[in-house]
Design a protein around this motif. Structure first.
Motif, mmCIF file in Angstrom:
data_model
loop_
_atom_site.group_PDB
_atom_site.id
_atom_site.type_symbol
_atom_site.label_atom_id
_atom_site.label_comp_id
_atom_site.label_asym_id
_atom_site.label_seq_id
_atom_site.Cartn_x
_atom_site.Cartn_y
_atom_site.Cartn_z
ATOM 1 N N ASP A 5 87.339 64.033 49.353
ATOM 2 C CA ASP A 5 86.926 62.892 50.175
ATOM 3 C C ASP A 5 86.801 63.830 51.685
ATOM 4 O O ASP A 5 87.538 64.140 52.390
ATOM 5 C CB ASP A 5 87.923 61.850 50.363
ATOM 6 C CG ASP A 5 87.306 60.737 50.911
ATOM 7 O OD1 ASP A 5 86.076 60.501 51.152
ATOM 8 O OD2 ASP A 5 87.892 59.728 51.391
ATOM 9 N N GLY A 6 85.420 63.540 52.252
ATOM 10 C CA GLY A 6 85.172 64.192 53.288
ATOM 11 C C GLY A 6 84.629 65.582 53.584
ATOM 12 O O GLY A 6 84.429 66.296 54.339
ATOM 13 N N SER A 7 84.737 66.226 52.317
ATOM 14 C CA SER A 7 84.342 67.742 51.889
ATOM 15 C C SER A 7 83.046 67.915 51.709
ATOM 16 O O SER A 7 82.172 66.794 51.672
ATOM 17 C CB SER A 7 85.248 68.215 50.799
ATOM 18 O OG SER A 7 84.875 67.900 49.566
ATOM 19 N N ALA A 8 82.389 68.996 51.645
ATOM 20 C CA ALA A 8 81.086 69.432 51.015
ATOM 21 C C ALA A 8 80.644 68.882 49.855
ATOM 22 O O ALA A 8 79.415 68.411 49.464
ATOM 23 C CB ALA A 8 80.829 70.853 51.160
ATOM 24 N N TYR A 9 81.666 68.339 49.125
ATOM 25 C CA TYR A 9 81.437 67.747 47.671
ATOM 26 C C TYR A 9 82.214 66.444 47.583
ATOM 27 O O TYR A 9 82.443 65.718 46.632
ATOM 28 C CB TYR A 9 82.629 68.515 46.532
ATOM 29 C CG TYR A 9 81.990 70.155 46.466
ATOM 30 C CD1 TYR A 9 81.091 70.660 45.499
ATOM 31 C CD2 TYR A 9 82.820 70.998 47.342
ATOM 32 C CE1 TYR A 9 80.885 71.958 45.758
ATOM 33 C CE2 TYR A 9 82.463 72.514 47.219
ATOM 34 C CZ TYR A 9 81.421 72.807 46.450
ATOM 35 O OH TYR A 9 80.915 74.055 46.310
ATOM 36 N N GLY A 10 82.111 65.789 48.692
ATOM 37 C CA GLY A 10 82.642 64.234 48.945
ATOM 38 C C GLY A 10 81.589 63.368 48.142
ATOM 39 O O GLY A 10 82.366 62.212 47.439
ATOM 40 N N HIS B 15 73.904 64.158 50.745
ATOM 41 C CA HIS B 15 75.094 63.576 51.389
ATOM 42 C C HIS B 15 76.404 64.406 51.420
ATOM 43 O O HIS B 15 77.576 64.393 50.860
ATOM 44 C CB HIS B 15 75.604 62.402 50.378
ATOM 45 C CG HIS B 15 74.373 61.396 50.050
ATOM 46 N ND1 HIS B 15 74.258 60.411 51.130
ATOM 47 C CD2 HIS B 15 73.589 61.110 49.054
ATOM 48 C CE1 HIS B 15 73.139 59.537 50.615
ATOM 49 N NE2 HIS B 15 72.813 60.249 49.244
ATOM 50 N N PRO B 16 76.206 65.564 52.165
ATOM 51 C CA PRO B 16 77.265 66.671 52.471
ATOM 52 C C PRO B 16 78.312 65.877 53.220
ATOM 53 O O PRO B 16 78.319 65.237 53.948
ATOM 54 C CB PRO B 16 76.611 67.535 53.148
ATOM 55 C CG PRO B 16 75.418 67.208 53.782
ATOM 56 C CD PRO B 16 74.895 66.019 53.164
ATOM 57 N N PHE B 17 79.736 66.367 53.119
ATOM 58 C CA PHE B 17 80.925 66.101 53.770
ATOM 59 C C PHE B 17 81.035 64.380 53.674
ATOM 60 O O PHE B 17 81.175 63.785 54.788
ATOM 61 C CB PHE B 17 80.773 66.562 55.264
ATOM 62 C CG PHE B 17 80.530 67.952 55.257
ATOM 63 C CD1 PHE B 17 81.749 68.715 54.839
ATOM 64 C CD2 PHE B 17 79.332 68.565 55.413
ATOM 65 C CE1 PHE B 17 81.288 70.243 55.004
ATOM 66 C CE2 PHE B 17 79.261 70.045 55.302
ATOM 67 C CZ PHE B 17 80.154 70.713 55.209
ATOM 68 N N ASN C 22 82.432 60.953 53.873
ATOM 69 C CA ASN C 22 83.847 60.429 53.816
ATOM 70 C C ASN C 22 83.638 59.038 53.731
ATOM 71 O O ASN C 22 82.973 58.246 54.313
ATOM 72 C CB ASN C 22 84.289 60.776 55.324
ATOM 73 C CG ASN C 22 85.657 60.564 55.782
ATOM 74 O OD1 ASN C 22 86.119 59.692 55.101
ATOM 75 N ND2 ASN C 22 86.185 61.647 56.462
#
Length: 400
Positions: A239-244, A290-292, A294
Motif C-alpha cells: 500500500d502506497g508503494s510502486a506496486y500499490g 497508478h504508481p505509489f 495509496n
C-alpha cells in the motif's frame, strides 16, 4: 544477452490494444471462445472446448515458440464449490522426450484483472511477460499447461489472491491437459507445479490442496517462487508503494471470491481507480498509470484499506488465504530473493518453517537478485534442474 535482460525486454513489450475501455467494451471485446456454455461437464478437469493457438515471445510476432499450442476451456470449482469454466493453454514442445512426457502446470504471476490480460490471450499476442520462463520449461521437453484462473478471460471478476480457486484451477488444468484429445499426453503420467509471485501462491495452494482435491495426480514436486503466503504482511508492504495497484487488485479479487462489494468502502475517485484497474489495465499499464497508489486517498473515511483487514469480515478472509497451515504431499523448492521489493523475504522464510514443521520436504533457496520482477529468472534457472531431478526419481534435497 542474459536470460534476465531478455525477460525484462519481454516484460516491457505490450499490445497496442492495451488502452482504456468501458465495462461494456470489456464484455463486447470478449472472444466467443471465452463464453462458457449453459451446461458444464460432469467432472473437474473435463475439457469443454479447445482450439489451435500460437505462442509468440514478442509483440511483433517474430519469434514463435516451436510447440503444438491449444487453447482450452475446462471445468473447475470456485471457492464455494460451484462448478465454473476456466480457460488456459496446453503446449507440447516439438522435441522428443522419453515416454511418459511430464506435464508442468505453470501458474501465472500477476497479469491484471481485465479479460484481455488472460495469459492465453497474451501468449497469442506476444505480450505475455512470463514467456521466457514458460519457454524454459518447454525447452526441457516437458509439456506445459498455463491456466488463466477464474474470471480472467471468462465472465466475472478474476478472483485474484483467493487461495482455493487459484489452487483448484491449477490442479484442474493438469487434469484437462491429460484429457485433451490430440495433445498426445499421458493420462496418468508424472506432473509438477510451478509458479512465481501470484503463481507461487497458486502453486503452493495447489500443492496443499492436491492430497484431498486431486489425489490421483502423480505430482512429483512443486516450484514455489516468492509466494504471497501472508497477505497481511504483503498488503502492508504494497500500500502506497510502486506496486500499490496490486493491493487494489487483491481487494477486487477477494471481494469477488467472497461476494463483497468493495465500492462501499470507496470514494468517487477510489471507485474510478478501482474500475479502471479491474476493467482496463494489465500489469505493466497498471503500474505505470497508478504508481505509489495509496488506499487512504481512495476511501470514504480517509483510512487506509489495510485497516479494514484487521476487522470483520476481512480479517477472517485474509486468514483463510494463509499458506503453511496445510501439508503439501510433495517436495517443494521454495525460492525467494532477500532483495524482493514486493513480497517481503520473511514471508517465505516463515512459510518454509511452517512447512518443515508439518513434515514437508522443503528446499528453501535464497538468492540476491535485486527486485521482485528480476528475481523470477533465479527461480526459473534453479527450478528446471530441480524438477528434472524429481522426474528422474532422485531424492529431493531438504533445508529443514
Amino acid at each position: 544477452m542474459t536470460f534476465c535482460s531478455t525477460w525484462l525486454l519481454v516484460l516491457g513489450a505490450q499490445p497496442a490494444s492495451a488502452q482504456s475501455s468501458s465495462p461494456t467494451d470489456r464484455i463486447a471485446e470478449r472472444p466467443a471462445f471465452y463464453e462458457p456454455p449453459a451446461v458444464l461437464p460432469a467432472n473437474n478437469g473435463d475439457v469443454i472446448r479447445s482450439e489451435r493457438a500460437v505462442f509468440y515471445l514478442d509483440a511483433l510476432k517474430v519469434f514463435k515458440v516451436d510447440a503444438s499450442v491449444q487453447r482450452i476451456m475446462y471445468r473447475s470449482t470456485d471457492r464455494s464449490g460451484t462448478p465454473i469454466a476456466v480457460t488456459g493453454t496446453v503446449l507440447t514442445p516439438n522435441i522428443a522426450h522419453a515416454a511418459p512426457r511430464p506435464i508442468v502446470a505453470f501458474a501465472p504471476g500477476t497479469q491484471g484483472l481485465a479479460d484481455k490480460c488472460a495469459p492465453s490471450r497474451q501468449m497469442a499476442d506476444g505480450t505475455e511477460y512470463e514467456a521466457l520462463p514458460i519457454k524454459h520449461l518447454l525447452d526441457q521437453g516437458w509439456a506445459v499447461v498455463v491456466t488463466d484462473y477464474q474470471g480472467l478471460g471468462t465472465p466475472g471478476v478474476h478472483t485474484y489472491m483467493a487461495r482455493e480457486p487459484q489452487g483448484r484451477a491449477v490442479l484442474d488444468s493438469l487434469r484437462a491437459a491429460q484429457r485433451l484429445k490430440g495433445a498426445h499426453l499421458p493420462d496418468a503420467g508424472p506432473v509438477a507445479l510451478y509458479g512465481y509471485s501470484q503463481g507461487g501462491g497458486a502453486s503452493a495452494a495447489a500443492a496443499e490442496l492436491a492430497p484431498t482435491y486431486a489425489p490421483e495426480l502423480q505430482i512429483k514436486g512443486a516450484v514455489v517462487g516468492a509466494a504471497p503466503a501472508d497477505l497481511d504482511a504483503v498488503a502492508a508492504n504494497l500500500d502506497g508503494s510502486a506496486y500499490g495497484a496490486f493491493f487494489n487488485y487483491s481487494l477486487s479479487g477477494l471481494g469477488a471470491a467472497y461476494g463483497i462489494d468493495i465500492d462501499q468502502y470507496l470514494n468517487f475517485h477510489g471507485k474510478q481507480v478501482t474500475r479502471d484497474l479491474r476493467d482496463n489495465q494489465c500489469t505493466t499499464q497498471a503500474l505505470a498509470k497508478h504508481p505509489f497508489l495509496n488506499s487512504r486517498f481512495l476511501t470514504v473515511d480517509g483510512r487506509p484499506l489495510t485497516e479494514r483487514l484487521k476487522h470483520a469480515p476481512w480479517k477472517a478472509i485474509v486468514a483463510d488465504q494463509r499458506l503453511g497451515t496445510r501439508t503439501p504431499g510433495v517436495p517443494v523448492l521454495l525460492s525467494h530473493s532477500r532483495l524482493d521489493d514486493v513480497i517481503p523475504y520473511r514471508v517465505d522464510q516463515q512459510l518454509a518453517t511452517d512447512w518443515c514443521r508439518l513434515g514437508t520436504t522443503v528446499k528453501f533457496s535464497t538468492n540476491y537478485v535485486p527486485g521482485h520482477i528480476a528475481a523470477t529468472a533465479a527461480t526459473s534457472n534453479e527450478g528446471a534442474p530441480w524438477l528434472a531431478d524429481r522426474f528422474a526419481g532422485k531424492t529431493a534435497p531438504s533445508t529443514c
